[in-house]
Design a protein around this motif. Structure first.
Motif, PDB file in Angstrom:
ATOM      1  N   VAL A   1       0.842  -1.207   0.000  1.00 42.56           N
ATOM      2  CA  VAL A   1       0.000   0.000   0.000  1.00 42.56           C
ATOM      3  C   VAL A   1       0.873   1.252   0.000  1.00 42.56           C
ATOM      4  CG1 VAL A   1      -1.709   1.309   1.320  1.00 42.56           C
ATOM      5  CG2 VAL A   1      -1.915  -1.176   1.124  1.00 42.56           C
ATOM      6  N   VAL A   2       1.943   1.227   0.801  1.00 49.87           N
ATOM      7  CA  VAL A   2       2.852   2.377   0.849  1.00 49.87           C
ATOM      8  C   VAL A   2       3.487   2.600  -0.523  1.00 49.87           C
ATOM      9  CG1 VAL A   2       4.995   3.251   1.842  1.00 49.87           C
ATOM     10  CG2 VAL A   2       3.303   2.162   3.315  1.00 49.87           C
ATOM     11  N   ALA A   3       3.946   1.524  -1.164  1.00 49.72           N
ATOM     12  CA  ALA A   3       4.563   1.651  -2.488  1.00 49.72           C
ATOM     13  C   ALA A   3       3.554   2.188  -3.505  1.00 49.72           C
ATOM     14  CB  ALA A   3       5.113   0.308  -2.940  1.00 49.72           C
ATOM     15  N   ALA A   4       2.325   1.711  -3.434  1.00 48.76           N
ATOM     16  CA  ALA A   4       1.302   2.189  -4.375  1.00 48.76           C
ATOM     17  C   ALA A   4       0.978   3.662  -4.148  1.00 48.76           C
ATOM     18  CB  ALA A   4       0.035   1.340  -4.238  1.00 48.76           C
TER      19      ALA A   4
ATOM     20  N   PRO B   1       2.817   9.718  -9.115  1.00 49.59           N
ATOM     21  CA  PRO B   1       3.779  10.199 -10.119  1.00 49.59           C
ATOM     22  C   PRO B   1       3.743   9.380 -11.415  1.00 49.59           C
ATOM     23  CG  PRO B   1       4.852  10.001  -7.999  1.00 49.59           C
ATOM     24  CD  PRO B   1       3.502   9.394  -7.865  1.00 49.59           C
ATOM     25  N   LEU B   2       3.569   8.078 -11.308  1.00 48.38           N
ATOM     26  CA  LEU B   2       3.490   7.251 -12.510  1.00 48.38           C
ATOM     27  C   LEU B   2       2.232   7.568 -13.307  1.00 48.38           C
ATOM     28  CD1 LEU B   2       4.778   3.813 -11.190  1.00 48.38           C
ATOM     29  CD2 LEU B   2       5.962   5.435 -12.676  1.00 48.38           C
ATOM     30  N   LEU B   3       1.132   7.796 -12.621  1.00 48.73           N
ATOM     31  CA  LEU B   3      -0.115   8.162 -13.303  1.00 48.73           C
ATOM     32  C   LEU B   3       0.031   9.515 -14.004  1.00 48.73           C
ATOM     33  CD1 LEU B   3      -3.067   7.403 -13.837  1.00 48.73           C
ATOM     34  CD2 LEU B   3      -3.658   8.616 -11.740  1.00 48.73           C
ATOM     35  N   LEU B   4       0.653  10.473 -13.340  1.00 48.97           N
ATOM     36  CA  LEU B   4       0.871  11.782 -13.949  1.00 48.97           C
ATOM     37  C   LEU B   4       1.791  11.666 -15.166  1.00 48.97           C
ATOM     38  CD1 LEU B   4       0.444  14.836 -13.893  1.00 48.97           C
ATOM     39  CD2 LEU B   4       2.398  14.988 -12.365  1.00 48.97           C
ATOM     40  N   ALA B   5       2.834  10.863 -15.063  1.00 46.75           N
ATOM     41  CA  ALA B   5       3.735  10.658 -16.208  1.00 46.75           C
ATOM     42  C   ALA B   5       2.983  10.027 -17.373  1.00 46.75           C
ATOM     43  CB  ALA B   5       4.917   9.787 -15.795  1.00 46.75           C
ATOM     44  N   LEU B   6       2.099   9.098 -17.083  1.00 47.84           N
ATOM     45  CA  LEU B   6       1.307   8.463 -18.137  1.00 47.84           C
ATOM     46  C   LEU B   6       0.389   9.483 -18.811  1.00 47.84           C
ATOM     47  CD1 LEU B   6       0.481   5.802 -19.554  1.00 47.84           C
ATOM     48  CD2 LEU B   6      -1.263   5.558 -17.788  1.00 47.84           C
TER      49      LEU B   6
END
Length: 85
Positions: A40-43, A49-54
């Protein structure tokens, strides 16, 4: 300052104040710290940031190619070099 800009900043500040109030109320309601679950912490740390990069990559547009589709001619570069000397 523009009234539309003032209203936009006011809405943003209001949302921040409401979120802060909700977090303070949650801390009073549940005083014990949450258990740490590595997945959960990693997600939560890597997900936004990964969603924004996508989103940025999907909306990225390269400039349109020249309509002529030709590269600049060698004579243009020669002319420019001669002008510099």
């Amino acid at each position: 300052m523009n009234t539309a800009k003032i209203l936009e900043v006011g809405r943003l500040w209001s949302a921040a104040l409401i979120l802060s109030t909700l977090l303070a109320a949650a801390a009073i309601r549940w005083p014990q710290p949450l258990p740490i679950v590595p997945g959960v912490v990693a997600a939560l740390v890597l997900g936004p940031p990964l969603l924004l990069a996508l989103v940025v990559l999907l909306r990225w547009r390269l400039p349109a190619a020249d309509q002529g589709g030709e590269w600049p001619q060698a004579t243009e570069s020669v002319a420019t070099e001669q002008e510099l000397h």
